[in-house]
Design a protein around this motif. Structure first.
Motif, PDB file in Angstrom:
ATOM      1  N   PRO A 117       1.130  -1.418   0.090  1.00  0.00           N
ATOM      2  CA  PRO A 117      -0.221  -0.317   0.463  1.00  0.00           C
ATOM      3  C   PRO A 117       0.835   0.934  -0.064  1.00  0.00           C
ATOM      4  N   GLU A 118       2.098   1.223   0.589  1.00  0.00           N
ATOM      5  CA  GLU A 118       2.983   2.454   0.762  1.00  0.00           C
ATOM      6  C   GLU A 118       3.691   2.544  -0.250  1.00  0.00           C
ATOM      7  N   VAL A 119       3.997   1.727  -1.235  1.00  0.00           N
ATOM      8  CA  VAL A 119       4.804   2.099  -2.741  1.00  0.00           C
ATOM      9  C   VAL A 119       3.244   1.968  -3.791  1.00  0.00           C
ATOM     10  N   ALA A 120       2.036   1.380  -3.753  1.00  0.00           N
ATOM     11  CA  ALA A 120       1.092   0.908  -5.119  1.00  0.00           C
ATOM     12  C   ALA A 120       1.111   2.676  -5.346  1.00  0.00           C
ATOM     13  N   ALA A 121       0.824   4.104  -4.453  1.00  0.00           N
ATOM     14  CA  ALA A 121       0.311   5.119  -4.821  1.00  0.00           C
ATOM     15  C   ALA A 121       1.339   5.668  -5.853  1.00  0.00           C
ATOM     16  N   ALA A 122       2.387   5.738  -5.429  1.00  0.00           N
ATOM     17  CA  ALA A 122       3.755   6.333  -5.751  1.00  0.00           C
ATOM     18  C   ALA A 122       3.823   5.707  -7.018  1.00  0.00           C
ATOM     19  N   MET A 123       3.682   3.702  -7.096  1.00  0.00           N
ATOM     20  CA  MET A 123       4.324   3.791  -8.318  1.00  0.00           C
ATOM     21  C   MET A 123       2.640   3.884  -9.118  1.00  0.00           C
ATOM     22  N   HIS A 124       1.141   4.318  -8.764  1.00  0.00           N
ATOM     23  CA  HIS A 124       0.558   4.708  -9.631  1.00  0.00           C
ATOM     24  C   HIS A 124       0.520   6.334 -10.390  1.00  0.00           C
ATOM     25  N   ARG A 125       1.483   6.511  -9.533  1.00  0.00           N
ATOM     26  CA  ARG A 125       1.847   8.117  -9.636  1.00  0.00           C
ATOM     27  C   ARG A 125       2.693   7.773 -10.947  1.00  0.00           C
ATOM     28  N   ARG A 126       3.733   6.998 -11.098  1.00  0.00           N
ATOM     29  CA  ARG A 126       4.743   7.349 -11.461  1.00  0.00           C
ATOM     30  C   ARG A 126       4.407   6.540 -13.194  1.00  0.00           C
ATOM     31  N   ARG A 127       3.245   5.676 -13.138  1.00  0.00           N
ATOM     32  CA  ARG A 127       2.883   4.910 -14.164  1.00  0.00           C
ATOM     33  C   ARG A 127       1.987   6.569 -15.158  1.00  0.00           C
ATOM     34  N   ILE A 128       0.828   6.862 -14.275  1.00  0.00           N
ATOM     35  CA  ILE A 128       0.474   8.171 -14.652  1.00  0.00           C
ATOM     36  C   ILE A 128       1.381   8.673 -15.280  1.00  0.00           C
ATOM     37  N   ALA A 129       2.332   9.804 -15.092  1.00  0.00           N
ATOM     38  CA  ALA A 129       3.340  10.471 -15.818  1.00  0.00           C
ATOM     39  C   ALA A 129       4.459   9.792 -16.568  1.00  0.00           C
ATOM     40  N   ALA A 130       4.247   8.292 -16.964  1.00  0.00           N
ATOM     41  CA  ALA A 130       4.850   7.969 -17.880  1.00  0.00           C
ATOM     42  C   ALA A 130       3.486   8.227 -19.037  1.00  0.00           C
ATOM     43  N   LEU A 131       2.346   7.312 -18.870  1.00  0.00           N
ATOM     44  CA  LEU A 131       1.354   8.116 -19.810  1.00  0.00           C
ATOM     45  C   LEU A 131       1.733   9.638 -20.166  1.00  0.00           C
ATOM     46  N   ASP A 132       1.863  10.509 -19.475  1.00  0.00           N
ATOM     47  CA  ASP A 132       1.398  11.440 -20.259  1.00  0.00           C
ATOM     48  C   ASP A 132       2.066  11.937 -20.859  1.00  0.00           C
ATOM     49  N   ALA A 133       3.339  11.236 -20.519  1.00  0.00           N
ATOM     50  CA  ALA A 133       4.229  12.245 -20.926  1.00  0.00           C
ATOM     51  C   ALA A 133       5.206  11.453 -22.969  1.00  0.00           C
ATOM     52  N   ARG A 134       4.104  10.266 -22.556  1.00  0.00           N
ATOM     53  CA  ARG A 134       4.264   9.549 -23.813  1.00  0.00           C
ATOM     54  C   ARG A 134       3.272   9.905 -25.105  1.00  0.00           C
ATOM     55  N   ARG A 168       2.123  13.372 -24.527  1.00  0.00           N
ATOM     56  CA  ARG A 168       2.378  14.468 -24.833  1.00  0.00           C
ATOM     57  C   ARG A 168       3.918  14.242 -26.203  1.00  0.00           C
ATOM     58  N   ALA A 169       4.217  13.339 -25.883  1.00  0.00           N
ATOM     59  CA  ALA A 169       5.550  13.063 -26.926  1.00  0.00           C
ATOM     60  C   ALA A 169       4.672  12.831 -28.084  1.00  0.00           C
ATOM     61  N   SER A 170       3.459  12.218 -28.381  1.00  0.00           N
ATOM     62  CA  SER A 170       3.032  11.736 -29.740  1.00  0.00           C
ATOM     63  C   SER A 170       2.145  12.503 -29.861  1.00  0.00           C
ATOM     64  N   VAL A 171       1.263  13.368 -28.730  1.00  0.00           N
ATOM     65  CA  VAL A 171       1.000  14.454 -29.713  1.00  0.00           C
ATOM     66  C   VAL A 171       1.661  15.800 -30.500  1.00  0.00           C
ATOM     67  N   ILE A 172       2.975  16.360 -29.526  1.00  0.00           N
ATOM     68  CA  ILE A 172       3.892  16.654 -30.157  1.00  0.00           C
ATOM     69  C   ILE A 172       4.460  16.494 -31.803  1.00  0.00           C
ATOM     70  N   GLY A 173       4.574  15.516 -31.822  1.00  0.00           N
ATOM     71  CA  GLY A 173       4.946  14.781 -33.116  1.00  0.00           C
ATOM     72  C   GLY A 173       3.961  14.661 -34.294  1.00  0.00           C
ATOM     73  N   SER A 174       2.663  14.868 -33.814  1.00  0.00           N
ATOM     74  CA  SER A 174       1.631  14.782 -34.702  1.00  0.00           C
ATOM     75  C   SER A 174       1.482  16.282 -35.495  1.00  0.00           C
ATOM     76  N   VAL A 175       1.923  16.910 -34.459  1.00  0.00           N
ATOM     77  CA  VAL A 175       1.678  18.617 -35.248  1.00  0.00           C
ATOM     78  C   VAL A 175       2.851  19.326 -35.108  1.00  0.00           C
ATOM     79  N   VAL A 176       4.119  19.000 -35.229  1.00  0.00           N
ATOM     80  CA  VAL A 176       4.761  19.617 -35.807  1.00  0.00           C
ATOM     81  C   VAL A 176       4.568  18.870 -37.192  1.00  0.00           C
ATOM     82  N   ASP A 177       4.114  17.753 -37.413  1.00  0.00           N
ATOM     83  CA  ASP A 177       4.188  16.943 -39.061  1.00  0.00           C
ATOM     84  C   ASP A 177       3.301  17.660 -39.853  1.00  0.00           C
TER      85      ASP A 177
END
Length: 382
Positions: free
Chosen positions: A312-329, A331-340
């Motif tokens: 339980p003490e690690v699950a919240a941190a791992m969830h935030r880390r997973r959400i941040a990774a998904l958000d970064a991915r 953003r990268a896909s959106v920026i790539g499509s906009v540049v194209d």
């Protein structure tokens, strides 16, 4: 082949002169001794390795004869076998499962019937048998009272009947009895059917069937030291009933403690790991728990992790880390499509001659298009 022997003369000079050496004669190194010619074929013969002396064959006893030390040899062999089975660390060597002495159930039934019949006969002999019972049995009614002989016969017959019927037991498949007398282990009964066991012995029932245990999530860690919660399934059975009953207070509780200790020592595959990592974890846990539970008579066949999740003490941190990774991915896909999209728009406008832009104007156009496309993607979503 015959051999010839030549003798050296008694008076031979100490050393040969130069003339003899020049003549080609061999120099004699041994004097006043006899020499023997050795056949050539014997120089190259391989001598066989010295065979051990033949063992003395003990004469076999005659048919039906018995050696005087046969019983002692059997007891010594049995004692050595028992000691070899008891070679487990942390366990008393005397606590080893061995079969108990029991009789078929028919022997107890016969003894009980004989004791009952003896009680009836003694009652008729003493004249205390009720008239109705005597008439039903076809006996004459006698009057009188019990004497010392009748009391002794009645006690003996009653004891025989109690021992006969009181020792009857039903053995079941997958169940065993551990017998003890005055705190001493007397053997284990694994037989099935109707048996007769000494009624003075204390019986402890033990389940020897294949069993499985699934406990609550226990603390563990992966290879990186991240805290996990693991629920495991343990497949086990009691192999040595004496050790499982007398060698430890509670063998099921001991097994749970062994599983918990193994989870703290073995790195568990993290959630989402491949089948190979999961199989490696299962093999390591099974081997470790089996080694810990073996000395107390418990055989562990498999320890399988069923559910692995973060603590339980690690699950919240791992969830935030997973959400941040998904958000970064994302953003990268959106920026790539906009540049194209911006690149394609500017290229088409230039190639078709709709606009004639210098470098400064091109940069301004690219900036405006990028802002417009990003705003449009933010409103409509990805």
């Amino acid at each position: 082949m015959t051999t010839t022997t030549s003798h050296v003369p008694e008076h031979v000079p100490e050393s040969e002169g130069p003339a003899d050496v020049a003549a080609g004669r061999p120099v004699r190194l041994i004097h006043t001794e006899s020499t023997t010619e050795i056949p050539v074929h014997l120089l190259f013969r391989e001598e066989p390795a010295s065979a051990p002396p033949p063992a003395e064959v003990e004469p076999r006893p005659a048919a039906g004869a018995r050696r005087p030390d046969a019983g002692r040899d059997d007891r010594d062999t049995r004692d050595l076998r028992v000691r070899a089975r008891a070679a487990a660390p942390g366990v008393d060597p005397a606590i080893v499962e061995r079969p108990a002495r029991v009789l078929p159930g028919i022997a107890g039934v016969i003894a009980g019937v004989c004791g009952t019949a003896g009680c009836v006969a003694t009652g008729w002999w003493a004249g205390v048998l009720p008239p109705l019972a005597a008439e039903a049995l076809g006996l004459s009614v006698r009057a009188g009272g019990p004497g010392p002989a009748q009391w002794a016969a009645f006690a003996g017959a009653g004891a025989l009947g109690l021992f006969g019927f009181g020792g009857l037991a039903r053995g079941r498949t997958g169940r065993a009895w551990v017998l003890g007398l005055f705190g001493r282990y007397r053997g284990t009964v694994r037989g099935t059917g109707l048996l007769w066991v000494n009624p003075l012995l204390l019986r402890r029932r033990v389940d020897v069937r294949l069993r499985h245990w699934r406990g609550e999530p226990l603390p563990a860690a992966d290879r990186g030291g991240v805290a996990l919660r693991v629920a495991v399934q343990v497949v086990w059975r009691v192999r040595d009933t004496a050790r499982a009953t007398l060698g430890v207070q509670d063998h099921e509780g001991y097994l749970r403690a062994c599983v918990e200790a193994a989870l703290l020592r073995v790195p568990v595959a993290a959630p989402g790991a491949g089948p190979g990592a999961v199989q490696t974890t299962q093999d390591a846990l099974t081997r470790l728990v089996a080694a810990d539970a073996g000395p107390v008579g418990v055989e562990v066949l498999a320890v399988r992790p069923l559910r692995v999740e973060y603590a339980p003490e690690v699950a919240a941190a791992m969830h935030r880390r997973r959400i941040a990774a998904l958000d970064a991915r994302h953003r990268a896909s959106v920026i790539g499509s906009v540049v194209d999209s911006v690149e394609d728009t500017v290229t088409r406008l230039t190639m078709r001659g709709l606009v004639d832009l210098d470098d400064c104007e091109r940069k301004v156009l690219v900036k405006d298009l990028t802002v417009a496309f990003c705003a449009g993607r933010g409103e409509t979503g990805p």
